[in-house]
Design a protein around this motif. Structure first.
Motif, PDB file in Angstrom:
ATOM      1  N   ASN A  26       0.817  -1.217   0.000  1.00 50.90           N
ATOM      2  CA  ASN A  26       0.000   0.000   0.000  1.00 50.90           C
ATOM      3  C   ASN A  26       0.851   1.267   0.000  1.00 50.90           C
ATOM      4  OD1 ASN A  26      -2.445  -1.394  -0.016  1.00 50.90           O
ATOM      5  ND2 ASN A  26      -2.419  -1.589   2.215  1.00 50.90           N
ATOM      6  N   VAL A  27       1.893   1.271  -0.798  1.00 48.42           N
ATOM      7  CA  VAL A  27       2.769   2.427  -0.887  1.00 48.42           C
ATOM      8  C   VAL A  27       2.026   3.614  -1.496  1.00 48.42           C
ATOM      9  CG1 VAL A  27       4.889   3.283  -1.972  1.00 48.42           C
ATOM     10  CG2 VAL A  27       4.845   1.027  -0.972  1.00 48.42           C
ATOM     11  N   GLY A  28       1.042   3.369  -2.327  1.00 56.69           N
ATOM     12  CA  GLY A  28       0.285   4.452  -2.943  1.00 56.69           C
ATOM     13  C   GLY A  28      -0.523   5.258  -1.953  1.00 56.69           C
ATOM     14  N   GLU A  29      -0.750   4.728  -0.752  1.00 56.09           N
ATOM     15  CA  GLU A  29      -1.531   5.433   0.266  1.00 56.09           C
ATOM     16  C   GLU A  29      -0.677   6.256   1.215  1.00 56.09           C
ATOM     17  OE1 GLU A  29      -3.914   2.519   2.191  1.00 56.09           O
ATOM     18  OE2 GLU A  29      -4.911   1.926   0.329  1.00 56.09           O
ATOM     19  N   LEU A  30       0.654   6.204   1.095  1.00 49.74           N
ATOM     20  CA  LEU A  30       1.513   6.969   1.996  1.00 49.74           C
ATOM     21  C   LEU A  30       1.337   8.473   1.821  1.00 49.74           C
ATOM     22  CD1 LEU A  30       4.908   5.059   1.976  1.00 49.74           C
ATOM     23  CD2 LEU A  30       3.205   5.151   3.782  1.00 49.74           C
ATOM     24  N   SER A  31       1.038   8.912   0.605  1.00 55.69           N
ATOM     25  CA  SER A  31       0.918  10.353   0.370  1.00 55.69           C
ATOM     26  C   SER A  31      -0.324  10.934   1.014  1.00 55.69           C
ATOM     27  CB  SER A  31       0.907  10.641  -1.135  1.00 55.69           C
ATOM     28  OG  SER A  31      -0.203  10.005  -1.741  1.00 55.69           O
ATOM     29  N   SER A  32      -1.279  10.113   1.414  1.00 55.33           N
ATOM     30  CA  SER A  32      -2.478  10.611   2.085  1.00 55.33           C
ATOM     31  C   SER A  32      -2.545  10.178   3.551  1.00 55.33           C
ATOM     32  CB  SER A  32      -3.724  10.124   1.346  1.00 55.33           C
ATOM     33  OG  SER A  32      -3.784   8.715   1.372  1.00 55.33           O
ATOM     34  N   ASN A  33      -1.515   9.529   4.049  1.00 54.06           N
ATOM     35  CA  ASN A  33      -1.482   9.082   5.432  1.00 54.06           C
ATOM     36  C   ASN A  33      -0.920  10.206   6.311  1.00 54.06           C
ATOM     37  OD1 ASN A  33      -1.156   7.829   7.898  1.00 54.06           O
ATOM     38  ND2 ASN A  33      -0.167   6.006   7.052  1.00 54.06           N
ATOM     39  N   PRO A  34      -1.754  10.818   7.168  1.00 57.81           N
ATOM     40  CA  PRO A  34      -1.257  11.941   7.970  1.00 57.81           C
ATOM     41  C   PRO A  34      -0.208  11.532   9.003  1.00 57.81           C
ATOM     42  CG  PRO A  34      -3.488  11.372   8.629  1.00 57.81           C
ATOM     43  CD  PRO A  34      -3.166  10.544   7.418  1.00 57.81           C
ATOM     44  N   TRP A  35      -0.235  10.297   9.484  1.00 56.57           N
ATOM     45  CA  TRP A  35       0.769   9.852  10.441  1.00 56.57           C
ATOM     46  C   TRP A  35       2.143   9.752   9.792  1.00 56.57           C
ATOM     47  CZ3 TRP A  35      -0.175  10.223  15.339  1.00 56.57           C
ATOM     48  CH2 TRP A  35      -1.476  10.143  15.784  1.00 56.57           C
ATOM     49  N   PHE A  36       2.199   9.262   8.561  1.00 61.35           N
ATOM     50  CA  PHE A  36       3.474   9.170   7.855  1.00 61.35           C
ATOM     51  C   PHE A  36       4.023  10.563   7.562  1.00 61.35           C
ATOM     52  CE2 PHE A  36       5.748   9.176   3.784  1.00 61.35           C
ATOM     53  CZ  PHE A  36       6.816   8.382   4.116  1.00 61.35           C
ATOM     54  N   LEU A  37       3.182  11.431   7.002  1.00 64.02           N
ATOM     55  CA  LEU A  37       3.628  12.771   6.639  1.00 64.02           C
ATOM     56  C   LEU A  37       4.020  13.590   7.867  1.00 64.02           C
ATOM     57  CD1 LEU A  37       0.949  13.585   3.919  1.00 64.02           C
ATOM     58  CD2 LEU A  37       3.314  12.873   3.571  1.00 64.02           C
ATOM     59  N   GLY A  38       3.177  13.551   8.899  1.00 66.41           N
ATOM     60  CA  GLY A  38       3.471  14.306  10.111  1.00 66.41           C
ATOM     61  C   GLY A  38       4.688  13.781  10.851  1.00 66.41           C
ATOM     62  N   GLY A  39       4.811  12.465  10.925  1.00 66.20           N
ATOM     63  CA  GLY A  39       5.964  11.871  11.594  1.00 66.20           C
ATOM     64  C   GLY A  39       7.273  12.209  10.907  1.00 66.20           C
ATOM     65  N   PHE A  40       7.282  12.134   9.591  1.00 63.65           N
ATOM     66  CA  PHE A  40       8.497  12.466   8.855  1.00 63.65           C
ATOM     67  C   PHE A  40       8.828  13.943   9.008  1.00 63.65           C
ATOM     68  CE2 PHE A  40      11.608  10.914   5.928  1.00 63.65           C
ATOM     69  CZ  PHE A  40      11.462   9.545   5.990  1.00 63.65           C
ATOM     70  N   ALA A  41       7.806  14.812   8.975  1.00 64.84           N
ATOM     71  CA  ALA A  41       8.042  16.251   9.127  1.00 64.84           C
ATOM     72  C   ALA A  41       8.598  16.566  10.513  1.00 64.84           C
ATOM     73  CB  ALA A  41       6.754  17.020   8.870  1.00 64.84           C
ATOM     74  N   VAL A  42       8.066  15.926  11.542  1.00 67.99           N
ATOM     75  CA  VAL A  42       8.550  16.168  12.902  1.00 67.99           C
ATOM     76  C   VAL A  42       9.986  15.698  13.061  1.00 67.99           C
ATOM     77  CG1 VAL A  42       8.244  15.409  15.304  1.00 67.99           C
ATOM     78  CG2 VAL A  42       6.285  16.196  13.984  1.00 67.99           C
ATOM     79  N   ILE A  43      10.303  14.528  12.541  1.00 73.18           N
ATOM     80  CA  ILE A  43      11.675  14.015  12.646  1.00 73.18           C
ATOM     81  C   ILE A  43      12.650  14.926  11.901  1.00 73.18           C
ATOM     82  CG2 ILE A  43      13.195  12.110  11.964  1.00 73.18           C
ATOM     83  CD1 ILE A  43      10.862  10.218  12.563  1.00 73.18           C
ATOM     84  N   ILE A  44      12.270  15.398  10.725  1.00 73.98           N
ATOM     85  CA  ILE A  44      13.139  16.302   9.969  1.00 73.98           C
ATOM     86  C   ILE A  44      13.320  17.612  10.723  1.00 73.98           C
ATOM     87  CG2 ILE A  44      13.276  17.690   7.866  1.00 73.98           C
ATOM     88  CD1 ILE A  44      11.967  15.298   6.411  1.00 73.98           C
ATOM     89  N   LEU A  45      12.248  18.154  11.267  1.00 78.20           N
ATOM     90  CA  LEU A  45      12.327  19.404  12.006  1.00 78.20           C
ATOM     91  C   LEU A  45      13.203  19.262  13.245  1.00 78.20           C
ATOM     92  CD1 LEU A  45      11.288  22.324  12.096  1.00 78.20           C
ATOM     93  CD2 LEU A  45       9.410  21.500  13.502  1.00 78.20           C
TER      94      LEU A  45
END
Length: 110
Positions: A26-45
């Motif tokens: 389900n890699v196609g659903e990562l772009s709409s998964n808020p946990w994936f996007l938010g988690g990656f943004a927090v780790i980068i920040l």
């Protein structure tokens, strides 16, 4: 290790099998998964604010690549994906992720 074992192992890298595995994950659903996007943004920040700019750059590169692949898989593969804009997402998103990665790792080093 015989040649048959090597050939059997390399069969896993055929495009159709790789695309099927990505769709099974389900890699196609990562772009709409808020946990994936938010988690990656927090780790980068966090890594950027701590001062680990090289690690933040690598995370931006990895996250950008994952997001571009997710968007391209979500659009579809084959001719229908190219006609639906999947190729442009892959090219433009990949260029943006690489540009940001290069900027953070090499240009913005203080």
């Amino acid at each position: 290790m015989s040649w048959d074992n090597i050939k059997h192992y390399l069969d896993y890298f055929r495009t159709d099998q790789v695309m099927q595995q990505l769709q099974d994950w389900n890699v196609g659903e990562l772009s709409s998964n808020p946990w994936f996007l938010g988690g990656f943004a927090v780790i980068i920040l966090i890594t950027y604010l701590i001062g680990w700019k090289a690690i933040a750059g690598f995370l931006v590169g990895i996250g950008g690549f994952a997001l571009v692949v997710s968007l391209a898989i979500g659009k579809g593969t084959g001719v229908e994906g190219i006609a639906g804009g999947g190729l442009w997402i892959l090219v433009a998103g990949g260029a943006a992720a690489i540009a940001l990665f290069i900027y953070l790792v090499f240009i913005k080093s203080e």
